[in-house]
Design an enzyme around this catalytic site. Structure first.
Site, short mmCIF file in Angstrom:
data_model
loop_
_atom_site.label_atom_id
_atom_site.label_comp_id
_atom_site.label_asym_id
_atom_site.label_seq_id
_atom_site.Cartn_x
_atom_site.Cartn_y
_atom_site.Cartn_z
CB ALA A 1 -57.19 -49.87 -62.46
CB SER A 2 -61.32 -50.33 -59.94
OG SER A 2 -60.36 -50.79 -59.02
CB THR A 3 -62.39 -48.39 -65.25
OG1 THR A 3 -61.29 -48.96 -65.96
CG2 THR A 3 -61.92 -47.10 -64.58
CG PHE A 4 -61.49 -54.95 -66.55
CD1 PHE A 4 -61.59 -54.92 -67.94
CD2 PHE A 4 -61.46 -56.19 -65.92
CE1 PHE A 4 -61.65 -56.08 -68.67
CE2 PHE A 4 -61.52 -57.37 -66.65
CZ PHE A 4 -61.61 -57.31 -68.04
#
Lengths: 615, 369
Positions: A333-336
């Site tokens: 998810a957005s951690t990427f």
């Protein structure tokens, strides 16, 4: 008429007797040559047979090495287990009476019938275990009453002792008896030390560091008669090879990189959800804590797991036997986005100042992709896009970059590959690209998929550990370091016998001009009002930077709203980070509220413990 | 009857032979002490000493007794023998699957042991009587054959294969000694071989077949039927050149070798005294049997010759078959080693046989020495 015999004179009889004498001598010579053959020609062979008959090697069990945390706190040790054993051949009373009298002194779990049935299957000269684990009091009672119970004796066998009862089973693993097939396979190895009935590490650290932890059983030659009755120890120096006595070599102690206090603290942060936490030191790859919950107690496996418990564990929908930290595959998810941001800067498709307008959605051909903030973020530059986790910005930028460049870039951070941690069954994860799509689905890649990958969704799959390693590389100058679980092995005198070096695997070249805006963005996430981590991950004790993530759970059932998986990747302090924490909470909701506080608590605890230890 | 106790002796006692017997007995006793060391010494060792004393008493009686008594009473002795063999099958006490013993007035008698001597006496008398005959006709040969086969079959029926075989082999050697042409003996042997398959199928008990099979392939049955043979070979072989030393034989001390004090007593001996000890013991037995044959050659008349020869042959057969079986050359049949194995009956019958041989020695003409 046939002549049957010649008439004989005495002289003739005497001749016959001479012949008979020679015949007797001849027969004895035959016998003598046979004895010569057995005793002289084959004598050595028969002597070996005779020794093998006479001498049996009695095992002296070796203690398994201890497992210590990085501060030398004992997690698992070995302890003597006191078994109450019965030698039927020496027992003088009938079993019923013996057990009855015994029950007046100590508690016996087995029924008389069971004891009778089981013990009769064993050679009466070989011990049968009546009670597995005697308490100290019971040992004292049995030793004082020994004379009343001929045939009963207390035998000491080493057993794994879990000093830390809370330790996560996934990390430590468990030990079990070696199986027959495993034994056959192991026999092919050069340094083979196992026998049937020996224990060995079956999973986790116990398995990975088996060679260090296992001891080598010693043996003493014992004279036994045909019934298996022990008659004494053979002291002769003239023993056949393989029959000589050898002392038991205890296993070596293993010092882990784990901080036991941090580990156990982190494990209790969430009660009702499945989650994983990986905390590591970005400077050297040391795993400080690694949790996968729900888990299991290694203790339950020590004497062979109870089948009922096994069934419960195996059928639990939360999969307690599944190590989420290294086997759990989730879209990051957005951690990427931190890596997407780095990739677009490094590949030069934008500069940190360029702004993209976010109306809350993004059009790719006929497809409309939503930003999580339906109201839209307005004009966003790179730092703002990270801080607010704006999907639209990354949709736009990723299309400029293209999937293959993006994939190629993030793969350098170890995503899509095993980290190489010394635990078995690690998952590799997946970083998709055009070739993969063609190979796997025989379909061409579409731009919408690029946009999904850019925000950490789509076919992208990572483990919590992989994300921790990748984040470590962001803040340690691009070094991909193999996560390390053990620092060193110690012998019985606490002397170091083996050290495990830091293992840098590769370095991602990141230009400072690209890195700084990304790190600025990650700082802003937690520390600037409006950042997705501002309310939940900001600490007043230590500066934390990081990134939230909310992984959409695909395949939701109709009418039933299933919560998303909550991610948080954080590190601290912002200058010279010492710890990276990767948290995923399954069905934990938003990354900010579901995982952020957890990461914050772990980081705070780390520095709290650090302060405590300095004083 | 007292006339037979009159000393007709023209020669002094045969001391060398008596000495040889005594030496074998002493070595045997010492070995028995060792082989029963971990069993109950008092039970076996003192019991055997008791039997030795009784044995020498019997030997003395039979030395003093003029063997011509047996000539006179040979047929009644034979009939008594056969009757006792029949009796044992009717009222005998069975033990381990065979009927071998009769209890009369507190004494246990094993008729098959008596038969070993009885048949020899019978054949000695028969061949003595028919020695003048120019030609032994088939009918004159058939009767001794018939009278030999009766006790043989009766003993086989018990079943006691070991003793039956001794009776058979002893008889064959006596037939040979009496001068049956080699051709006839060969034909008989071929006939026996031809009937062997039939004997195998109908004549042998399952356990006897097992013994033969396990003898042929002991390694395959190392923990089953061949166990005894393997353990015996291990005991003998592991003695090597000079043996493990007295009381140091682990095969029998730790009970790996079954029957270490009865049928397999030599294995224990060879384990402890090695090849050197085996040579010594074989030498003693050779000396004993050659002395027996020498006595036969100098006996006063054909009956004495026949008797001394038959009894010596009987003991030699037993010794050679036992040693062959212990060393794995022959299948296992229940057979003791004369003067060496534990057991009263076997010892007494050996002592009686030796007593009769010595009695013949004592009464031979002086010139022949």
């Amino acid at each position: 008429m046939i002549r049957l015999s010649e008439p004989k004179s005495k002289e003739e009889f005497r001749e016959q007797l001479f012949k008979a004498s020679y015949f007797v001598i001849f027969l004895f010579l035959v016998l003598l040559s046979r004895v010569w053959f057995l005793q002289i020609v084959e004598g050595e062979k028969w002597r070996q047979f005779s020794e093998a008959n006479r001498i049996k090697l009695k095992e002296i069990p070796a203690m398994r090495g201890r497992i210590l945390d990085r501060n030398q706190q004992v997690i698992a040790a070995s302890r003597p287990l006191f078994q109450l054993q019965l030698l039927r051949s020496k027992a003088e009373q009938p079993l019923e009476i013996l057990v009855d009298q015994l029950q007046k002194l100590i508690s016996i779990d087995k029924s008389v019938d069971d004891i009778k049935r089981e013990s009769q299957k064993i050679n009466p000269h070989h011990p049968y275990v009546i009670k597995e684990d005697l308490s100290e009091d019971e040992v004292a009672i049995m030793l004082s009453k020994q004379v009343l119970f001929p045939g009963l004796h207390v035998e000491v066998v080493p057993v794994r002792d879990y000093i830390d009862h809370e330790i996560n089973g996934h990390l430590l693993g468990y030990i079990g008896e070696i199986g027959k097939k495993q034994l056959e396979r192991k026999k092919l190895q050069e340094d083979f030390f196992y026998e049937l009935g020996d224990t060995l590490g079956v999973s986790g650290i116990e398995k990975s560091f088996e060679e260090i932890l296992r001891g080598v059983d010693g043996a003493r030659p014992v004279v036994e008669d045909v019934w298996g009755r022990e008659l004494g120890v053979e002291l002769s120096s003239d023993l056949l090879p393989g029959f000589s006595p050898r002392p038991a070599q205890d296993g070596k102690d293993l010092v882990l990189t784990i901080d036991k206090d941090l580990q156990n603290f982190s494990q209790k942060l969430i009660q009702d959800k499945a989650f994983s936490i990986v905390a590591l030191d970005p400077r050297n790859g040391d795993i400080l804590a690694m949790i996968s919950q729900p888990g299991f107690h290694p203790e339950d496996f020590v004497n062979g797991i109870d089948p009922k418990l096994w069934k419960t564990l195996a059928n639990d929908p939360q999969k307690p036997l599944f190590n989420r930290s290294i086997q759990g595959l989730y879209p990051p998810a957005s951690t990427f986005k931190a890596f997407t941001a780095l990739a677009i800067l490094e590949e030069g498709v934008t500069n940190p100042d360029e702004k993209v307008f976010c109306p809350g959605y993004y059009r790719i051909g006929r497809e409309v992709k939503r930003c999580w903030q339906h109201a839209g973020h307005g004009w966003m530059n790179l730092v703002g896009a990270l801080k607010n986790s704006c999907d639209t910005y990354f949709y736009e930028m990723s299309l400029r970059l293209g999937i293959d460049k993006l994939s190629h870039y993030v793969e350098q951070f170890g995503l899509g590959h095993k980290t190489g941690i010394s635990l078995s069954d690690e998952a590799a994860g997946l970083v998709p690209d055009k070739k993969w799509k063609l190979r796997s689905y025989n379909e061409t890649w579409v731009d919408g998929e690029t946009a999904s990958v850019a925000i950490g969704q789509g076919a992208l799959q990572t483990t919590p550990l992989q994300m921790a390693v990748a984040y470590a590389a962001l803040i340690n100058g691009g070094q991909i370091i193999e996560p390390r679980l053990a620092l060193r092995a110690l012998d019985q005198q606490d002397q170091i016998v083996q050290e495990f070096d830091v293992k840098p695997l590769s370095t991602v070249s990141i230009s400072e001009s690209s890195l700084q805006p990304v790190l600025k963005g990650l700082k802003a996430v937690v520390n600037e009002p409006g950042g997705t981590g501002y309310w939940f991950a900001r600490s007043n004790k230590i500066d934390i930077a990081g990134k939230t993530g909310t992984a959409q759970v695909v395949g939701r059932k109709s009418g039933l709203k299933i919560e998303n998986h909550a991610w948080f990747l954080g590190y601290a302090p912002i200058e010279d980070p010492e710890i990276v924490v990767s948290v995923i909470v399954e069905y934990g909701g938003n990354g900010s509220s579901g995982a952020g506080p957890i990461a914050k608590k772990v980081i705070e605890k780390y520095f709290e413990l650090k302060d405590e230890r300095i004083f | 009857m007292s006339e037979y106790f009159k000393s007709k002796s023209s020669l002094p006692m045969d001391w060398p032979m008596l000495g040889t017997i005594l030496i074998i007995c002493v070595v045997g006793l010492a070995n028995l002490y060792s082989s029963t060391f971990d069993l109950s010494i008092s039970k076996y060792f003192t019991q055997q000493i008791f039997w030795m004393l009784i044995g020498f008493l019997f030997l003395t009686v039979f030395v003093l007794l003029d063997y011509h008594l047996f000539y006179r009473f040979s047929y009644p002795i034979y009939i008594a023998t056969v009757l006792s063999l029949i009796l044992v099958l009717i009222i005998g006490k069975s033990s381990q699957g065979s009927q071998r013993w009769i209890h009369i007035a507190g004494i246990t008698i094993q008729p098959s042991e008596i038969a070993k001597i009885g048949v020899v006496i019978f054949l000695a008398r028969y061949f003595h009587t028919h020695r003048e005959q120019k030609r032994l006709s088939i009918s004159s040969l058939a009767s001794p054959l018939f009278f030999t086969l009766i006790p043989f079959l009766l003993i086989l029926k018990q079943p006691d294969l070991g003793t039956a075989l001794i009776v058979l082999f002893t008889s064959i050697t006596m037939f040979w000694f009496a001068g049956i042409q080699r051709k006839i003996i060969l034909i008989s042997i071929i006939a026996v071989l031809c009937t062997a398959p039939i004997t195998w199928k109908y004549g042998l008990k399952p356990y006897q077949k097992d013994r033969v099979v396990s003898f042929l392939n002991p390694e395959k049955y190392a923990y089953g039927k061949g166990y005894q043979i393997i353990q015996s070979k291990i005991a003998i072989g592991s003695g090597q050149f000079s043996g493990k030393g007295y009381l140091e034989g682990s095969q029998s001390k730790l009970q790996f070798l079954p029957k270490q004090h009865t049928d397999f007593v030599f294995s224990n001996y060879a384990e402890e005294f090695g090849f050197l000890g085996s040579i010594l013991l074989f030498f003693l037995y050779i000396v004993l049997f050659l002395m027996g044959l020498n006595i036969a050659s100098s006996a006063k008349e054909v009956f004495g010759m026949m008797l001394a020869f038959g009894l010596t042959a009987s003991l030699a057969c037993q010794t050679i078959i036992n040693l062959g079986m212990e060393t794995g050359l022959l299948p296992v049949v229940g057979m003791t080693l004369p003067l060496f194995s534990y057991g009263g009956t076997s010892l007494l019958s050996s002592m009686i046989a030796l007593g009769i041989i010595l009695s013949i020695s004592l009464r031979r003409p002086a010139y022949s020495s």
